[in-house]
Design a protein around this motif. Structure first.
Motif, PDB file in Angstrom:
ATOM      1  N   GLY A  12      -6.041   4.890  -7.675  1.00 50.99           N
ATOM      2  CA  GLY A  12      -6.431   5.763  -8.772  1.00 50.99           C
ATOM      3  C   GLY A  12      -5.669   7.072  -8.744  1.00 50.99           C
ATOM      4  N   LEU A  13      -5.458   7.608  -7.538  1.00 54.17           N
ATOM      5  CA  LEU A  13      -4.661   8.827  -7.395  1.00 54.17           C
ATOM      6  C   LEU A  13      -3.194   8.549  -7.722  1.00 54.17           C
ATOM      7  CD1 LEU A  13      -6.150  10.340  -4.104  1.00 54.17           C
ATOM      8  CD2 LEU A  13      -6.931  10.606  -6.467  1.00 54.17           C
ATOM      9  N   ALA A  14      -2.727   7.363  -7.345  1.00 57.68           N
ATOM     10  CA  ALA A  14      -1.348   6.988  -7.660  1.00 57.68           C
ATOM     11  C   ALA A  14      -1.128   6.950  -9.170  1.00 57.68           C
ATOM     12  CB  ALA A  14      -1.022   5.627  -7.035  1.00 57.68           C
ATOM     13  N   ILE A  15      -2.088   6.406  -9.883  1.00 52.57           N
ATOM     14  CA  ILE A  15      -1.999   6.369 -11.349  1.00 52.57           C
ATOM     15  C   ILE A  15      -2.051   7.784 -11.918  1.00 52.57           C
ATOM     16  CG2 ILE A  15      -3.151   5.567 -13.447  1.00 52.57           C
ATOM     17  CD1 ILE A  15      -4.143   3.149 -11.782  1.00 52.57           C
ATOM     18  N   TYR A  16      -2.887   8.627 -11.322  1.00 48.47           N
ATOM     19  CA  TYR A  16      -2.994  10.015 -11.792  1.00 48.47           C
ATOM     20  C   TYR A  16      -1.672  10.764 -11.619  1.00 48.47           C
ATOM     21  CZ  TYR A  16      -4.588  14.835 -12.264  1.00 48.47           C
ATOM     22  OH  TYR A  16      -4.725  16.140 -12.662  1.00 48.47           O
ATOM     23  N   SER A  17      -0.907  10.409 -10.581  1.00 48.27           N
ATOM     24  CA  SER A  17       0.368  11.099 -10.352  1.00 48.27           C
ATOM     25  C   SER A  17       1.340  10.907 -11.520  1.00 48.27           C
ATOM     26  CB  SER A  17       1.009  10.598  -9.050  1.00 48.27           C
ATOM     27  OG  SER A  17       1.463   9.259  -9.188  1.00 48.27           O
ATOM     28  N   LYS A  18       1.178   9.861 -12.282  1.00 49.19           N
ATOM     29  CA  LYS A  18       2.035   9.638 -13.449  1.00 49.19           C
ATOM     30  C   LYS A  18       1.473  10.308 -14.699  1.00 49.19           C
ATOM     31  CE  LYS A  18       4.108   6.103 -16.408  1.00 49.19           C
ATOM     32  NZ  LYS A  18       5.412   6.798 -16.452  1.00 49.19           N
ATOM     33  N   TYR A  19       0.152  10.294 -14.839  1.00 48.50           N
ATOM     34  CA  TYR A  19      -0.458  10.754 -16.090  1.00 48.50           C
ATOM     35  C   TYR A  19      -1.133  12.118 -15.983  1.00 48.50           C
ATOM     36  CZ  TYR A  19       0.130   5.832 -17.443  1.00 48.50           C
ATOM     37  OH  TYR A  19       0.650   4.596 -17.731  1.00 48.50           O
ATOM     38  N   HIS A  20      -0.869  12.864 -14.910  1.00 49.17           N
ATOM     39  CA  HIS A  20      -1.603  14.119 -14.723  1.00 49.17           C
ATOM     40  C   HIS A  20      -1.299  15.152 -15.799  1.00 49.17           C
ATOM     41  CE1 HIS A  20       2.263  14.867 -12.742  1.00 49.17           C
ATOM     42  NE2 HIS A  20       2.030  16.167 -12.862  1.00 49.17           N
ATOM     43  N   ASN A  21      -0.128  15.082 -16.426  1.00 50.14           N
ATOM     44  CA  ASN A  21       0.211  16.018 -17.504  1.00 50.14           C
ATOM     45  C   ASN A  21       0.187  15.355 -18.882  1.00 50.14           C
ATOM     46  OD1 ASN A  21       0.593  18.392 -16.042  1.00 50.14           O
ATOM     47  ND2 ASN A  21       2.666  17.784 -15.436  1.00 50.14           N
ATOM     48  N   CYS A  22      -0.149  14.094 -18.922  1.00 52.34           N
ATOM     49  CA  CYS A  22      -0.123  13.373 -20.201  1.00 52.34           C
ATOM     50  C   CYS A  22      -1.141  12.242 -20.153  1.00 52.34           C
ATOM     51  CB  CYS A  22       1.281  12.843 -20.482  1.00 52.34           C
ATOM     52  SG  CYS A  22       1.474  12.085 -22.108  1.00 52.34           S
TER      53      CYS A  22
ATOM     54  N   PHE B 189      -5.739   8.558 -22.239  1.00 51.06           N
ATOM     55  CA  PHE B 189      -7.020   8.483 -22.947  1.00 51.06           C
ATOM     56  C   PHE B 189      -7.090   9.549 -24.042  1.00 51.06           C
ATOM     57  CE2 PHE B 189     -11.654   9.203 -23.347  1.00 51.06           C
ATOM     58  CZ  PHE B 189     -12.036   7.917 -23.675  1.00 51.06           C
ATOM     59  N   LEU B 190      -6.636  10.764 -23.723  1.00 51.75           N
ATOM     60  CA  LEU B 190      -6.588  11.808 -24.738  1.00 51.75           C
ATOM     61  C   LEU B 190      -5.554  11.488 -25.809  1.00 51.75           C
ATOM     62  CD1 LEU B 190      -6.864  15.144 -22.687  1.00 51.75           C
ATOM     63  CD2 LEU B 190      -8.640  13.931 -23.955  1.00 51.75           C
ATOM     64  N   GLN B 191      -4.518  10.798 -25.413  1.00 49.28           N
ATOM     65  CA  GLN B 191      -3.490  10.384 -26.366  1.00 49.28           C
ATOM     66  C   GLN B 191      -3.945   9.259 -27.292  1.00 49.28           C
ATOM     67  OE1 GLN B 191       0.037   9.543 -23.788  1.00 49.28           O
ATOM     68  NE2 GLN B 191       1.123  10.596 -25.438  1.00 49.28           N
ATOM     69  N   LYS B 192      -5.101   8.681 -26.980  1.00 51.66           N
ATOM     70  CA  LYS B 192      -5.628   7.531 -27.726  1.00 51.66           C
ATOM     71  C   LYS B 192      -4.801   6.268 -27.513  1.00 51.66           C
ATOM     72  CE  LYS B 192      -8.660  10.302 -29.538  1.00 51.66           C
ATOM     73  NZ  LYS B 192     -10.048  10.318 -29.028  1.00 51.66           N
ATOM     74  N   ARG B 193      -4.054   6.222 -26.393  1.00 53.08           N
ATOM     75  CA  ARG B 193      -3.321   4.998 -26.072  1.00 53.08           C
ATOM     76  C   ARG B 193      -4.266   3.923 -25.545  1.00 53.08           C
ATOM     77  NH1 ARG B 193       1.478   5.685 -22.163  1.00 53.08           N
ATOM     78  NH2 ARG B 193       1.905   3.602 -22.991  1.00 53.08           N
ATOM     79  N   ILE B 194      -5.343   4.345 -24.928  1.00 55.03           N
ATOM     80  CA  ILE B 194      -6.363   3.422 -24.432  1.00 55.03           C
ATOM     81  C   ILE B 194      -7.720   3.910 -24.919  1.00 55.03           C
ATOM     82  CG2 ILE B 194      -5.085   2.641 -22.406  1.00 55.03           C
ATOM     83  CD1 ILE B 194      -6.627   4.656 -20.739  1.00 55.03           C
ATOM     84  N   THR B 195      -8.681   3.032 -24.922  1.00 57.05           N
ATOM     85  CA  THR B 195     -10.022   3.378 -25.400  1.00 57.05           C
ATOM     86  C   THR B 195     -11.041   3.482 -24.282  1.00 57.05           C
ATOM     87  OG1 THR B 195     -10.496   1.034 -25.790  1.00 57.05           O
ATOM     88  CG2 THR B 195      -9.597   2.299 -27.625  1.00 57.05           C
TER      89      THR B 195
ATOM     90  N   GLY C  85       1.969  17.795 -21.098  1.00 50.11           N
ATOM     91  CA  GLY C  85       3.268  17.304 -20.662  1.00 50.11           C
ATOM     92  C   GLY C  85       3.818  16.166 -21.495  1.00 50.11           C
ATOM     93  N   CYS C  86       3.081  15.771 -22.536  1.00 43.84           N
ATOM     94  CA  CYS C  86       3.539  14.657 -23.368  1.00 43.84           C
ATOM     95  C   CYS C  86       4.622  15.134 -24.336  1.00 43.84           C
ATOM     96  CB  CYS C  86       2.368  14.083 -24.177  1.00 43.84           C
ATOM     97  SG  CYS C  86       1.027  13.441 -23.159  1.00 43.84           S
TER      98      CYS C  86
ATOM     99  N   ALA D 215       1.204  19.882 -31.040  1.00 44.58           N
ATOM    100  CA  ALA D 215       0.107  20.129 -31.982  1.00 44.58           C
ATOM    101  C   ALA D 215      -1.237  19.703 -31.416  1.00 44.58           C
ATOM    102  CB  ALA D 215       0.363  19.379 -33.289  1.00 44.58           C
ATOM    103  N   ASN D 216      -1.204  18.862 -30.394  1.00 46.45           N
ATOM    104  CA  ASN D 216      -2.462  18.363 -29.839  1.00 46.45           C
ATOM    105  C   ASN D 216      -2.945  19.140 -28.621  1.00 46.45           C
ATOM    106  OD1 ASN D 216      -2.644  16.244 -31.705  1.00 46.45           O
ATOM    107  ND2 ASN D 216      -1.256  14.967 -30.479  1.00 46.45           N
ATOM    108  N   ILE D 217      -2.187  20.175 -28.209  1.00 42.01           N
ATOM    109  CA  ILE D 217      -2.558  20.905 -27.007  1.00 42.01           C
ATOM    110  C   ILE D 217      -3.917  21.586 -27.182  1.00 42.01           C
ATOM    111  CG2 ILE D 217      -1.950  22.850 -25.534  1.00 42.01           C
ATOM    112  CD1 ILE D 217       0.955  22.158 -25.900  1.00 42.01           C
ATOM    113  N   THR D 218      -4.131  22.169 -28.340  1.00 39.88           N
ATOM    114  CA  THR D 218      -5.404  22.845 -28.582  1.00 39.88           C
ATOM    115  C   THR D 218      -6.566  21.869 -28.454  1.00 39.88           C
ATOM    116  OG1 THR D 218      -4.332  24.384 -30.093  1.00 39.88           O
ATOM    117  CG2 THR D 218      -6.731  24.206 -30.225  1.00 39.88           C
TER     118      THR D 218
END
Length: 598
Positions: free
Chosen positions: A295-305, A308-314, A476-477, A482-485
């Protein structure tokens, strides 16, 4: 929503080969050895299995797709506090080995609930086995649903297709191959599960510059959390809730659950069963800890992007398969190995459930009803045939229930909630029988039904607060300025929930990790109270209970007291209604002296 990567034909070939191997193992054991013609071979492998496959099967029977998807998502979303649950596995293993396991091994029954009839009566046996039905079928639905998340996030394949494919393959080899096929496929599927986890950790370490860098990124993202020692039961994960709640859950799964008991009975003696159980502990801990780290390994890739917030996954449970496709889709075959590992994790658990459900149904319901209505016993061949039909039938039912699993929230919390609500009271019923002499059938039933009612109330009561999540961002995406806010606002909302909302009813805010201890405590205390009250108005029904039905330490005390009573009063053991066979088979000198006098 971004276009997802898809599997190539080599990946599909890898998945197909894995499914064919699993089905082939079932076919092999259908036409080898005794050909599954008796229930002794079909359910307990004629007690001929070696220790290693049983040890691996004890792990992967429950630590399956729930582990791979749920635990990794847990550490990504909520932090590393959950890893503390491994302490409960260490505490629970000796309790199972030297407490529950000797009792079931002496009983040598196909159904674990036969114990309850011998200790208490037929009513509680029927109640417990029926509740077990509900528990395992619901859990099977969750586990069968989990692999469908992997395919949905990686290939776009519908949940319906993946659930049906996995369910049918599993029902096929489980029904025709019996427990031998289930255990051997567990070993094969266990290796694939470990391969999937190590593949993710290795890829992440290569991408960010080592395991230490993964740890550092997690630290900066507030994911490292090991210091929660709150006594407040509304805090989701603490040392207390994970240790005590994890211990009750572990004991309910490994100490009194039909699936695990049936596996420990497939070796030839008690010593072998204990060795298998002790060997399963480090395997279980390694799988759990490495999955937490993934789980931490996955976070190392997505920590700045955050996807879930991107709506790539539900759902956070889709993080692991999404990571695989984002990082490994350019290497043919590797995503296929990962998806095969997810499939394997589901198959190993469902197959265990189907075989055990068939055993309980046959022994606790079909055989007694047949004998009562027809007046004769099932033949061994007919029993085996009925068991295969039952296993197939439960496989189809599990497929149907899988479509309801998506309504239960996160996979990890859903599975542990199921085991907490049902496992705690059932554990207490067996503990009342094995650990106390005064417990009666009426007391055990009253305690269990009260606990079930209370737990279902607090589990399904509404409205209830959402668990707090750690902050995530999409700063970081690319092309997301426009989505930072929106990201900042969502993070603030998440943090505001971390202190808990006192406006919700208190019982609805209790952590799901306390459900199992609560169920155990209510059942045990109330069951003992009702039992002792009932003894005031009736003769103690436990004077003639076989001492082998108690924990070894309790059994020794009972035998010692009964021998002393015989010696002190100078009466015949037959007159006092004590078991002559029990006394003759005692192991100490006092027993030999009595036998000499007799």
């Amino acid at each position: 929503m971004e276009q997802i990567n898809t599997l190539g034909w080599i990946d599909y070939l890898v998945i197909a080969v894995m499914l064919c191997i699993s089905a082939g193992i079932g076919i092999y054991y259908r036409f080898s050895g005794g050909r599954q013609k008796t229930t002794e071979e079909y359910f307990v492998a004629s007690r001929s299995m070696s220790i290693m496959p049983v040890a691996i099967a004890l792990v992967v029977s429950f630590m399956s797709a729930i582990t791979l998807l749920g635990v990794s998502a847990e550490n990504y979303t909520y932090g590393t506090q959950f890893v503390v649950i491994n302490l409960s596995y260490l505490l629970g293993t000796p309790i199972v080995c030297y407490g529950f396991l000797p009792v079931f091994y002496k009983l040598q029954a196909t159904s674990a609930y036969e114990y309850l009839e011998k200790r208490f009566g037929v009513r509680i046996r029927m109640m417990a086995s029926f509740i077990y039905w509900i528990q395992l079928l619901l859990y099977s639905g969750v586990v069968l649903y989990a692999p469908s998340l992997a395919l949905e996030a990686t290939t776009g394949m519908s949940k319906t297709a993946s659930i049906i494919i996995i369910g049918l393959v599993c029902a096929f080899y489980s029904s025709i191959g019996g427990i031998k096929a289930v255990l051997i496929t567990d070993v094969f599927q266990g290796f694939l599960m470990f391969a999937a986890v190590f593949m993710i950790i290795g890829t992440a370490a290569y991408d960010v510059g080592g395991l230490g860098q993964i740890w550092e990124i997690a630290k900066q993202g507030q994911r490292l959390e090991f210091d929660r020692i709150d006594l407040d039961p509304t805090v989701r994960h603490t040392w207390w809730s994970l240790t005590l709640g994890g211990l009750c859950t572990f004991l309910s799964l490994y100490g009194v659950n039909q699936v695990q008991i049936q596996r420990t009975l497939t070796v030839k003696n008690l010593q072998g069963s204990r060795r298998a159980m002790w060997l399963s502990w480090p395997i279980l801990s390694v799988l759990s800890i490495t999955t937490c780290f993934s789980g931490l390994a996955i976070y190392s890739k997505y920590h700045n992007c955050d996807p879930f917030l991107q709506k790539r996954i539900t759902s956070p449970d889709m993080l692991m398969p999404l990571y695989v496709m984002d990082t490994l889709s350019n290497i043919p075959g590797l995503p296929g190995i990962f998806v095969a590992g997810i499939f394997s994790a589901g198959l190993s658990t469902i197959s265990a459930a189907l075989n055990s459900l068939a055993a309980v149904t046959l022994e606790d319901y079909v055989k007694p009803i047949w004998k009562k209505c027809i007046g004769r016993e099932f033949s061994p061949t007919k029993s085996a045939s009925v068991a295969k039909v039952l296993a197939l039938m439960f496989g189809i039912i599990s497929i149907a229930l899988a479509f309801l699993a998506q309504l239960m929230g996160g996979l990890l919390q859903a599975s542990l909630t199921i085991f907490g609500v049902v496992g705690g009271p059932l554990l207490a019923v067996f503990t009342l029988g094995m650990g106390t002499e005064s417990a009666t059938e009426g007391g055990a039933i009253a305690g269990a039904l009260t606990a079930f009612s209370f737990l279902f109330w607090i589990v399904f009561g509404q409205p209830r607060p959402m668990p707090p999540k750690l902050p995530t961002t999409i700063e970081g995406c690319d092309n997301n300025v426009a989505n930072i806010t929106m990201s900042i606002l969502q993070n603030v909302t998440s943090l505001s929930k971390s202190t808990g909302d006192s406006s919700y009813f208190y019982l609805y805010r209790i952590s799901y990790m306390w459900y199992s201890p609560l169920g155990f405590l209510i059942t045990f205390v109330l069951g003992l109270l009702v039992s002792n009250l009932s003894r005031l108005f009736m003769k103690n029904p436990n004077d003639e209970v076989d001492a082998n039905l108690f924990f070894p330490v309790i059994a020794r005390r009972i035998r010692y007291r009964r021998r002393n009573d015989i010696e002190n009063e100078g009466s015949s053991p037959l007159d006092r209604k004590y078991s002559l066979n029990e006394i003759i088979h005692g192991k100490d000198d006092a027993s030999n002296k009595i036998c000499t006098k007799l």
